[in-house]
Design a protein around this motif. Sequence first.
Motif, mmCIF file in Angstrom:
data_model
loop_
_atom_site.group_PDB
_atom_site.id
_atom_site.type_symbol
_atom_site.label_atom_id
_atom_site.label_comp_id
_atom_site.label_asym_id
_atom_site.label_seq_id
_atom_site.Cartn_x
_atom_site.Cartn_y
_atom_site.Cartn_z
ATOM 1 N N ILE A 235 0.864 -1.173 0.000
ATOM 2 C CA ILE A 235 0.000 0.000 0.000
ATOM 3 C C ILE A 235 0.899 1.221 0.000
ATOM 4 C CG2 ILE A 235 -1.755 1.321 1.253
ATOM 5 C CD1 ILE A 235 -2.717 -1.306 2.480
ATOM 6 N N VAL A 236 0.671 2.129 -0.952
ATOM 7 C CA VAL A 236 1.476 3.349 -1.052
ATOM 8 C C VAL A 236 0.581 4.557 -0.791
ATOM 9 C CG1 VAL A 236 2.977 4.757 -2.513
ATOM 10 C CG2 VAL A 236 2.997 2.253 -2.745
ATOM 11 N N VAL A 237 0.997 5.393 0.173
ATOM 12 C CA VAL A 237 0.290 6.634 0.491
ATOM 13 C C VAL A 237 1.260 7.802 0.344
ATOM 14 C CG1 VAL A 237 -1.314 5.483 2.069
ATOM 15 C CG2 VAL A 237 0.812 6.455 2.959
ATOM 16 N N ASP A 238 0.750 9.021 0.365
ATOM 17 C CA ASP A 238 1.625 10.186 0.236
ATOM 18 C C ASP A 238 2.066 10.680 1.612
ATOM 19 O OD1 ASP A 238 -0.154 12.767 1.019
ATOM 20 O OD2 ASP A 238 -1.408 11.278 0.028
ATOM 21 N N SER A 239 3.088 11.520 1.630
ATOM 22 C CA SER A 239 3.689 11.952 2.894
ATOM 23 C C SER A 239 2.861 12.995 3.635
ATOM 24 C CB SER A 239 5.107 12.495 2.658
ATOM 25 O OG SER A 239 5.092 13.565 1.735
ATOM 26 N N ARG A 240 1.730 13.433 3.054
ATOM 27 C CA ARG A 240 0.814 14.294 3.796
ATOM 28 C C ARG A 240 -0.146 13.484 4.664
ATOM 29 N NH1 ARG A 240 -0.509 18.828 -0.889
ATOM 30 N NH2 ARG A 240 1.512 19.904 -0.727
ATOM 31 N N THR A 241 -0.024 12.185 4.604
ATOM 32 C CA THR A 241 -0.840 11.323 5.455
ATOM 33 C C THR A 241 -0.408 11.483 6.904
ATOM 34 O OG1 THR A 241 -0.948 9.721 3.638
ATOM 35 C CG2 THR A 241 -1.620 8.959 5.823
ATOM 36 N N PRO A 242 -1.309 11.798 7.833
ATOM 37 C CA PRO A 242 -0.931 11.937 9.249
ATOM 38 C C PRO A 242 -0.282 10.664 9.782
ATOM 39 C CG PRO A 242 -3.152 12.767 8.862
ATOM 40 C CD PRO A 242 -2.736 12.088 7.596
ATOM 41 N N GLU A 243 0.704 10.836 10.648
ATOM 42 C CA GLU A 243 1.426 9.687 11.198
ATOM 43 C C GLU A 243 0.479 8.702 11.875
ATOM 44 O OE1 GLU A 243 4.657 10.798 13.689
ATOM 45 O OE2 GLU A 243 5.653 11.998 12.147
ATOM 46 N N GLU A 244 -0.521 9.232 12.563
ATOM 47 C CA GLU A 244 -1.469 8.353 13.253
ATOM 48 C C GLU A 244 -2.251 7.508 12.246
ATOM 49 O OE1 GLU A 244 -3.557 6.487 16.318
ATOM 50 O OE2 GLU A 244 -1.684 7.637 16.298
ATOM 51 N N ALA A 245 -2.598 8.098 11.101
ATOM 52 C CA ALA A 245 -3.321 7.341 10.076
ATOM 53 C C ALA A 245 -2.433 6.255 9.478
ATOM 54 C CB ALA A 245 -3.802 8.288 8.978
ATOM 55 N N VAL A 246 -1.151 6.563 9.274
ATOM 56 C CA VAL A 246 -0.213 5.547 8.776
ATOM 57 C C VAL A 246 -0.075 4.425 9.786
ATOM 58 C CG1 VAL A 246 2.176 5.088 8.097
ATOM 59 C CG2 VAL A 246 1.064 7.198 7.358
ATOM 60 N N ARG A 247 0.008 4.785 11.060
ATOM 61 C CA ARG A 247 0.141 3.765 12.113
ATOM 62 C C ARG A 247 -1.072 2.838 12.110
ATOM 63 N NH1 ARG A 247 -1.749 2.480 16.718
ATOM 64 N NH2 ARG A 247 -3.108 4.318 16.826
ATOM 65 N N ARG A 248 -2.273 3.417 12.034
ATOM 66 C CA ARG A 248 -3.478 2.583 12.034
ATOM 67 C C ARG A 248 -3.534 1.709 10.789
ATOM 68 N NH1 ARG A 248 -5.895 7.163 14.568
ATOM 69 N NH2 ARG A 248 -6.515 8.040 12.552
ATOM 70 N N LEU A 249 -3.096 2.267 9.673
ATOM 71 C CA LEU A 249 -3.077 1.480 8.438
ATOM 72 C C LEU A 249 -2.122 0.301 8.585
ATOM 73 C CD1 LEU A 249 -4.305 1.467 5.601
ATOM 74 C CD2 LEU A 249 -2.393 2.905 4.838
ATOM 75 N N ARG A 250 -0.985 0.514 9.201
ATOM 76 C CA ARG A 250 0.000 -0.554 9.382
ATOM 77 C C ARG A 250 -0.476 -1.616 10.373
ATOM 78 N NH1 ARG A 250 5.164 3.527 8.949
ATOM 79 N NH2 ARG A 250 5.585 3.109 6.740
ATOM 80 N N GLU A 251 -1.434 -1.274 11.192
ATOM 81 C CA GLU A 251 -2.016 -2.284 12.075
ATOM 82 C C GLU A 251 -2.769 -3.342 11.271
ATOM 83 O OE1 GLU A 251 -4.512 -0.223 14.799
ATOM 84 O OE2 GLU A 251 -2.850 0.555 16.008
ATOM 85 N N HIS A 252 -3.238 -2.945 10.082
ATOM 86 C CA HIS A 252 -4.013 -3.860 9.237
ATOM 87 C C HIS A 252 -3.233 -4.360 8.031
ATOM 88 C CE1 HIS A 252 -7.405 -2.837 11.705
ATOM 89 N NE2 HIS A 252 -7.378 -1.580 11.332
ATOM 90 N N HIS A 253 -2.035 -3.814 7.823
ATOM 91 C CA HIS A 253 -1.227 -4.237 6.680
ATOM 92 C C HIS A 253 0.234 -3.922 6.983
ATOM 93 C CE1 HIS A 253 0.296 -4.713 2.616
ATOM 94 N NE2 HIS A 253 -0.883 -5.234 2.273
ATOM 95 N N HIS A 254 1.087 -4.927 6.839
ATOM 96 C CA HIS A 254 2.488 -4.747 7.238
ATOM 97 C C HIS A 254 3.288 -3.885 6.256
ATOM 98 C CE1 HIS A 254 2.054 -7.459 10.554
ATOM 99 N NE2 HIS A 254 1.620 -8.432 9.770
ATOM 100 N N THR A 255 2.970 -3.946 4.985
ATOM 101 C CA THR A 255 3.782 -3.241 3.986
ATOM 102 C C THR A 255 3.067 -1.992 3.523
ATOM 103 O OG1 THR A 255 4.632 -5.393 3.250
ATOM 104 C CG2 THR A 255 5.120 -3.483 1.865
ATOM 105 N N VAL A 256 3.258 -0.915 4.265
ATOM 106 C CA VAL A 256 2.730 0.396 3.921
ATOM 107 C C VAL A 256 3.921 1.305 3.655
ATOM 108 C CG1 VAL A 256 1.364 2.377 4.671
ATOM 109 C CG2 VAL A 256 0.677 0.059 5.334
ATOM 110 N N GLU A 257 4.003 1.863 2.455
ATOM 111 C CA GLU A 257 5.114 2.712 2.085
ATOM 112 C C GLU A 257 4.617 4.137 1.866
ATOM 113 O OE1 GLU A 257 7.278 0.995 -1.158
ATOM 114 O OE2 GLU A 257 7.472 -0.959 -0.162
#
Length: 261
Positions: A235-257
């Motif tokens: 899963i690829v997101v942009d760097s304007r994604t809040p850190e908390e949102a990235v953290r929650r996303l990584r709780e459901h998927h290990h490979t988030v870039e």
Amino acid sequence: MSSRQRVNSGVARRQAMAEHVMRQGTMSMAELAEAFGVSVMTVHRDLDELERQGMVRKFRGGATALASNVFESNIAYRLTAHLPEKEAIARHVVRLIEPGSSVMLDDSTTALAVARHIGEVAPLTVVTNFLEAIKLLACTPGVRLMALGGEYHATHDSFLGVACVDAVEAMSTDLVVVSTSAISGRYAFHQEQEIVLVKRAMMGAAARRVLAVDHTKLERVALHRVAPLDDFDVIVVDSRTPEEAVRRLREHHHTVEVASM
């Protein structure tokens, strides 16, 4: 100011006006004229064009937003929304593509941004149902282009329906790039059933699956589930994604870039 600059200025104003109406729900012409520093007559013409594009519904004295699923699916809106984020994601995704491989692109404008960079890793075979991407890739050196047919939908500028799904299911590619309009919890969502069916078929036809979404798609829900996040390899997101949102996303998927902007 040149005529081209005037056109671009008008396009940008109408885009912002449509987004403003969507946020507020309903706006009068007087309110829009004040908000954008233009005459009521200019607002009148802008709303005529936005209604023609299916982005708002005009009524006497103002405009109201169409349902968000109609607005956000409209190609005129998507081609101009969140461009810096899509560009950053595209540059990152292209680095995941191996020269000589086969790649399937869905009809998202994020995948279109990938198509603009895909010549950097040619030679490639590229498969897509997005007419805008087909026209772009037809002129890209080193790309063997395979266009997916089906029923043409002008709102999306792409080919959908049973014939498109059948064509996808006859393919087998090394990688697919998919975007969706919403991600919530463990699932990716989209608001339109016909598009969901094509995206699912594309995922089934690829050995590796990349989900590319900008930060505005996170923690939202649309009508239809596309797939569990676990079905994607990256899963690829942009760097304007809040850190908390990235953290929650990584709780459901290990490979988030995270793509740098």
